[in-house]
Design an enzyme around this catalytic site. Structure first.
Site, PDB file in Angstrom:
ATOM      1  N   ASP A   1       1.917  -2.755   4.275  1.00  0.00           N
ATOM      2  CA  ASP A   1       0.782  -1.993   3.751  1.00  0.00           C
ATOM      3  C   ASP A   1      -0.285  -2.987   3.312  1.00  0.00           C
ATOM      4  OD1 ASP A   1       2.434   0.121   4.193  1.00  0.00           O
ATOM      5  OD2 ASP A   1       2.563   0.783   2.113  1.00  0.00           O
TER       6      ASP A   1
ATOM      7  N   ASP B   1       2.838  13.922   6.038  1.00  0.00           N
ATOM      8  CA  ASP B   1       3.323  13.650   4.683  1.00  0.00           C
ATOM      9  C   ASP B   1       3.529  14.983   3.981  1.00  0.00           C
ATOM     10  OD1 ASP B   1       2.872  11.025   5.348  1.00  0.00           O
ATOM     11  OD2 ASP B   1       0.982  10.866   4.261  1.00  0.00           O
TER      12      ASP B   1
END
Length: 239
Positions: A8, A129
């Protein structure tokens, strides 16, 4: 099963957020390329890259870092975070990125997503998500009224072949992943290559995911904290 260790990116650094909270960020490294090399040396074939700045504000501030990761080679790269236009898709694919991940835009502009799936095929994946079973967007702040499983079925009908499904409650919590959820997804939405994401923290979970037919798993915080050893995971499930 394929394994995707995760990097990330925020301000060019390797970081992890807690529950998607940008104010709760841990920096794990200053050099993403060095991290990618370490993953490759442990036997990784793939790399999952999330541009957190792009996801937050749509900028390309990590573009040079992603270009460097692609240039370094040796890993199949999938990239997500802030990809909301065809221009951005083209930009990443031209670098040598193997697959672009569409996230919030898949909810807010389904027609665009369907067009991109038709045009680019397997080079597009969709990131779904879910919060309490419902699709969440915009950094998990907005929760829609559509159930994640139903959304996956719509995506499949639109030609989607790969979905990265994250159970937000489990992400980064190191409490284990939601195995019943992935069992349900593989049973109810056949023909989709599902990637399990969020909370995977044991070898037993990886074996269980493999046995139920999940195509891939993303490993994030568990690698950075040492809870899982990537080389051991590779030997276990990556054939």
């Amino acid at each position: 099963m394929e394994l995707f260790p995760a990097i990330d990116l925020r301000n060019g650094k390797v970081v992890r957020l807690t529950q998607g909270d940008y104010d709760k960020m841990t920096v794990y490294g200053e050099d993403p390329c060095a991290q990618a090399r370490a993953f490759r040396e442990a036997g990784a074939r793939n790399l999952h890259v999330v541009d957190l700045d792009g996801a937050k504000d749509g900028t390309l501030s990590n573009y040079d870092t992603i270009a460097a990761l692609a240039r370094q080679g040796g890993l199949f790269l999938e990239v997500g975070g802030g990809i909301r236009t065809e221009e951005r898709i083209e930009k990443y694919l031209s670098l040598g990125v193997g697959r672009c991940i569409l996230g919030s835009v898949a909810v807010t502009d389904f027609d665009f997503t369907a067009r991109m799936l038709q045009k680019y095929g397997s080079r597009i994946a969709v990131g779904v998500d879910a919060k309490d079973g419902f699709v969440a967007i915009h950094g998990w702040k907005d929760v829609s009224s559509e159930k994640g499983v139903d959304f996956c079925k719509r995506l499949a009908d639109a030609g989607c072949k790969a979905i990265i499904y994250t159970d937000i409650a489990r992400d980064g919590a190191m409490q284990g992943t939601n195995l019943p959820l992935y069992r349900q997804l593989t049973a109810e939405v056949p023909g989709i290559a599902f990637t399990a994401s969020g909370g995977i923290s044991s070898a037993a979970e990886l074996l269980a995911l493999e046995q139920m037919g999940v195509a891939a798993a993303i490993l994030g915080k568990s690698l950075y904290t040492g809870a899982l050893d990537l080389a051991q995971c590779v030997r276990l499930v990556q054939h």
